[in-house]
Design an enzyme around this catalytic site. Sequence first.
Site, PDB file in Angstrom:
ATOM      1  N   GLU A  36      -3.735   2.700 -19.229  1.00  0.00           N
ATOM      2  CA  GLU A  36      -2.991   1.998 -18.190  1.00  0.00           C
ATOM      3  C   GLU A  36      -2.726   0.576 -18.667  1.00  0.00           C
ATOM      4  O   GLU A  36      -3.657  -0.159 -18.987  1.00  0.00           O
ATOM      5  CB  GLU A  36      -3.773   1.979 -16.884  1.00  0.00           C
ATOM      6  CG  GLU A  36      -3.151   1.161 -15.780  1.00  0.00           C
ATOM      7  CD  GLU A  36      -1.728   1.592 -15.434  1.00  0.00           C
ATOM      8  OE1 GLU A  36      -0.829   0.739 -15.530  1.00  0.00           O
ATOM      9  OE2 GLU A  36      -1.526   2.781 -15.096  1.00  0.00           O
ATOM     10  N   CYS A  44       1.128   3.025  -5.679  1.00  0.00           N
ATOM     11  CA  CYS A  44       0.685   3.137  -4.295  1.00  0.00           C
ATOM     12  C   CYS A  44      -0.379   2.104  -3.956  1.00  0.00           C
ATOM     13  O   CYS A  44      -0.284   1.399  -2.954  1.00  0.00           O
ATOM     14  CB  CYS A  44       0.160   4.537  -4.025  1.00  0.00           C
ATOM     15  SG  CYS A  44      -0.351   4.778  -2.303  1.00  0.00           S
ATOM     16  N   CYS A  49       2.494   1.666  -1.261  1.00  0.00           N
ATOM     17  CA  CYS A  49       2.220   2.079   0.113  1.00  0.00           C
ATOM     18  C   CYS A  49       1.014   1.403   0.740  1.00  0.00           C
ATOM     19  O   CYS A  49       1.030   1.106   1.939  1.00  0.00           O
ATOM     20  CB  CYS A  49       2.089   3.604   0.186  1.00  0.00           C
ATOM     21  SG  CYS A  49       1.208   4.367  -1.165  1.00  0.00           S
ATOM     22  N   TYR A 100     -11.062   2.690  -7.840  1.00  0.00           N
ATOM     23  CA  TYR A 100     -10.418   3.636  -8.756  1.00  0.00           C
ATOM     24  C   TYR A 100     -11.060   3.579 -10.138  1.00  0.00           C
ATOM     25  O   TYR A 100     -11.249   4.604 -10.801  1.00  0.00           O
ATOM     26  CB  TYR A 100      -8.917   3.350  -8.846  1.00  0.00           C
ATOM     27  CG  TYR A 100      -8.088   4.103  -7.840  1.00  0.00           C
ATOM     28  CD1 TYR A 100      -7.157   5.053  -8.236  1.00  0.00           C
ATOM     29  CD2 TYR A 100      -8.240   3.875  -6.473  1.00  0.00           C
ATOM     30  CE1 TYR A 100      -6.404   5.754  -7.318  1.00  0.00           C
ATOM     31  CE2 TYR A 100      -7.495   4.565  -5.541  1.00  0.00           C
ATOM     32  CZ  TYR A 100      -6.582   5.501  -5.963  1.00  0.00           C
ATOM     33  OH  TYR A 100      -5.837   6.211  -5.039  1.00  0.00           O
ATOM     34  N   ALA A 116       0.167   2.931 -23.920  1.00  0.00           N
ATOM     35  CA  ALA A 116       0.106   4.045 -24.860  1.00  0.00           C
ATOM     36  C   ALA A 116       1.468   4.700 -24.948  1.00  0.00           C
ATOM     37  O   ALA A 116       2.179   4.816 -23.944  1.00  0.00           O
ATOM     38  CB  ALA A 116      -0.941   5.064 -24.422  1.00  0.00           C
ATOM     39  N   TYR A 179      13.873   4.111   2.735  1.00  0.00           N
ATOM     40  CA  TYR A 179      12.655   3.791   3.473  1.00  0.00           C
ATOM     41  C   TYR A 179      12.110   2.414   3.118  1.00  0.00           C
ATOM     42  O   TYR A 179      11.626   1.679   3.991  1.00  0.00           O
ATOM     43  CB  TYR A 179      11.597   4.884   3.270  1.00  0.00           C
ATOM     44  CG  TYR A 179      10.956   4.916   1.898  1.00  0.00           C
ATOM     45  CD1 TYR A 179       9.737   4.288   1.668  1.00  0.00           C
ATOM     46  CD2 TYR A 179      11.541   5.599   0.832  1.00  0.00           C
ATOM     47  CE1 TYR A 179       9.136   4.322   0.423  1.00  0.00           C
ATOM     48  CE2 TYR A 179      10.956   5.640  -0.408  1.00  0.00           C
ATOM     49  CZ  TYR A 179       9.746   4.995  -0.616  1.00  0.00           C
ATOM     50  OH  TYR A 179       9.156   5.030  -1.860  1.00  0.00           O
ATOM     51  N   ILE A 180      12.195   2.011   1.846  1.00  0.00           N
ATOM     52  CA  ILE A 180      11.679   0.694   1.462  1.00  0.00           C
ATOM     53  C   ILE A 180      12.487  -0.405   2.137  1.00  0.00           C
ATOM     54  O   ILE A 180      11.930  -1.375   2.665  1.00  0.00           O
ATOM     55  CB  ILE A 180      11.694   0.535  -0.071  1.00  0.00           C
ATOM     56  CG1 ILE A 180      10.733   1.539  -0.716  1.00  0.00           C
ATOM     57  CG2 ILE A 180      11.313  -0.891  -0.473  1.00  0.00           C
ATOM     58  CD1 ILE A 180      10.761   1.527  -2.239  1.00  0.00           C
ATOM     59  N   GLU A 183      11.653  -0.459   5.937  1.00  0.00           N
ATOM     60  CA  GLU A 183      10.296  -0.921   6.197  1.00  0.00           C
ATOM     61  C   GLU A 183      10.194  -2.437   6.050  1.00  0.00           C
ATOM     62  O   GLU A 183       9.635  -3.122   6.922  1.00  0.00           O
ATOM     63  CB  GLU A 183       9.316  -0.212   5.258  1.00  0.00           C
ATOM     64  CG  GLU A 183       9.105   1.246   5.632  1.00  0.00           C
ATOM     65  CD  GLU A 183       8.308   2.039   4.624  1.00  0.00           C
ATOM     66  OE1 GLU A 183       7.804   3.109   4.992  1.00  0.00           O
ATOM     67  OE2 GLU A 183       8.190   1.603   3.459  1.00  0.00           O
ATOM     68  N   ARG A 200      25.539   0.024   0.559  1.00  0.00           N
ATOM     69  CA  ARG A 200      26.855   0.368   0.010  1.00  0.00           C
ATOM     70  C   ARG A 200      27.446   1.604   0.683  1.00  0.00           C
ATOM     71  O   ARG A 200      28.650   1.856   0.596  1.00  0.00           O
ATOM     72  CB  ARG A 200      26.746   0.600  -1.492  1.00  0.00           C
ATOM     73  CG  ARG A 200      25.933   1.809  -1.886  1.00  0.00           C
ATOM     74  CD  ARG A 200      25.850   1.979  -3.387  1.00  0.00           C
ATOM     75  NE  ARG A 200      25.054   3.139  -3.756  1.00  0.00           N
ATOM     76  CZ  ARG A 200      24.806   3.505  -5.012  1.00  0.00           C
ATOM     77  NH1 ARG A 200      25.305   2.791  -6.010  1.00  0.00           N
ATOM     78  NH2 ARG A 200      24.073   4.565  -5.273  1.00  0.00           N
ATOM     79  N   ASP A 306       5.981  10.764  -9.823  1.00  0.00           N
ATOM     80  CA  ASP A 306       7.324  10.206  -9.703  1.00  0.00           C
ATOM     81  C   ASP A 306       8.113  10.235 -10.998  1.00  0.00           C
ATOM     82  O   ASP A 306       9.346  10.211 -10.976  1.00  0.00           O
ATOM     83  CB  ASP A 306       7.248   8.759  -9.205  1.00  0.00           C
ATOM     84  CG  ASP A 306       6.783   8.673  -7.757  1.00  0.00           C
ATOM     85  OD1 ASP A 306       6.499   9.725  -7.156  1.00  0.00           O
ATOM     86  OD2 ASP A 306       6.695   7.547  -7.234  1.00  0.00           O
ATOM     87  N   GLU A 444       1.591  14.572  23.737  1.00  0.00           N
ATOM     88  CA  GLU A 444       1.759  15.720  24.621  1.00  0.00           C
ATOM     89  C   GLU A 444       3.217  16.160  24.714  1.00  0.00           C
ATOM     90  O   GLU A 444       3.512  17.302  25.070  1.00  0.00           O
ATOM     91  CB  GLU A 444       1.220  15.415  26.015  1.00  0.00           C
ATOM     92  CG  GLU A 444       2.023  14.390  26.805  1.00  0.00           C
ATOM     93  CD  GLU A 444       1.436  14.128  28.180  1.00  0.00           C
ATOM     94  OE1 GLU A 444       1.266  15.099  28.950  1.00  0.00           O
ATOM     95  OE2 GLU A 444       1.113  12.961  28.472  1.00  0.00           O
TER      96      GLU A 444
END
Length: 450
Positions: A36, A44, A49, A100, A116, A179-180, A183, A200, A306, A444
């Site tokens: 990494e 995320c 997120c 993590y 890498a 959505y981004i 939000e 657009r 992704d 309900e």
Amino acid sequence: MAESYDYDLFVIGAGSGGVRASRVAAAHGARVAIAEDHRVGGTCVIRGCVPKKLLVYGAHFAEDLQDARRFGWDVPKCRFDWPALRDNVLAEVERLEGIYGEILERNEVELHEQRATVTGPNEVTLADGTRLTAGTILIATGAWPMVPDLPGAELGITSNEVFHLDAVPRRVAIAGGGYIANEFAGIFHEFGAEVTLINRGDRILRHYDEQIRDRLLQISLTKGIGFKFNAPFERIEKAEDGSLDIHLKGSPDPLKADLLLWAVGRQPNSRGLGLEEVGVKLGKDGAVLVDEDNQTSVPSIYAIGDVTNRVQLTPVAIREGQAFADSVFGGKPTRVDYENIPSAVFSHPPIAGVGMTESEARDKLGSYKTYTSDFRPMKNVLAGRNERSLYKMIVEGETERVVGLHMIGPDAPEILQAAAVAVKAGLTKAQFDDTIALHPTMSEELVLMR
């Protein structure tokens, strides 16, 4: 698992999918390493997120504090402190990053904190020049925000940088309709910014049910969020006072803003990994092409999440990572079922949906029916808010099997997760109706729709 390689599995990308695949493969007895080049946790946890949802929680207090007065609370005039929220969110991100890392360490996954690249069917090369071999290589590098190629585009920021702002800008322009974009439009608006969403096309959230997205547009306009449709960008210029002049095609005057946020999509993060050089086939957008078992055109190389551009959702990447590890290292062949994946938009108010939209049902089913509940939540009534929720159920015409559920309103994503189980199980409208309502709740309405 051949001992002739340094590792049985080498994973590039320590996001949610890569970490899940690593730890599960290690639990199956594989010798695993992961690389990494940024921070463990991926989009995320670090810049997606998780921190965004924390901002959403923070933004909700703007309306909650106003509403509290109608519920008898003597709430003084409150001042919002962006640096306090920003720093608390970043501290939580750092805590999760540590967790993590502990997960990898606990499962004896070796972490290489550098970039890498793939230099052979069974070889990767680290940024420091170290060459390592593995029986299997997994690409889990996620996606990256797109920035259009036009003059002055570099003057805007993406969702990667938005969590590190020094202050909330007075005027925010957001490019996109997904959505981004929606939000962050809600977040910045609740924090007191003047927000304009520039699209657009002629609609927002095109993959969601039309009635639901139209309701969000109506509510957003009522709140004071501005929208510009069919407005392609021409160029962005910086004014003498440091603000931005955003020139749109067909508009004689530029839109003035203090911040431009690019939210026009995310592209697979496959560039510069050496994949094509070793024979891995990529799609035109850079997506790593895989089969149902996440295997690429090179048998020893797999990809999940992704970077494959199948479904860009964190839980999907996690499920793909689990399926990959169980199949390749656990002796349990597993494939991901992509039908009826629930999704949400944490707008103000939020949207959630699972299964077919009405337009999809119209195209795919011989006949269908819809049931709705359009209501004003009890809390909104006492708070003096006219904002209405809308729940929509789509059923197959003859059997009345529920094929889609779509909602907009407070806590819609929390409610839909349980309801998605019913859709996945193929329950019918009658079975919903036979379930006694839990009163008084918003949920309900799911068993009272007519």
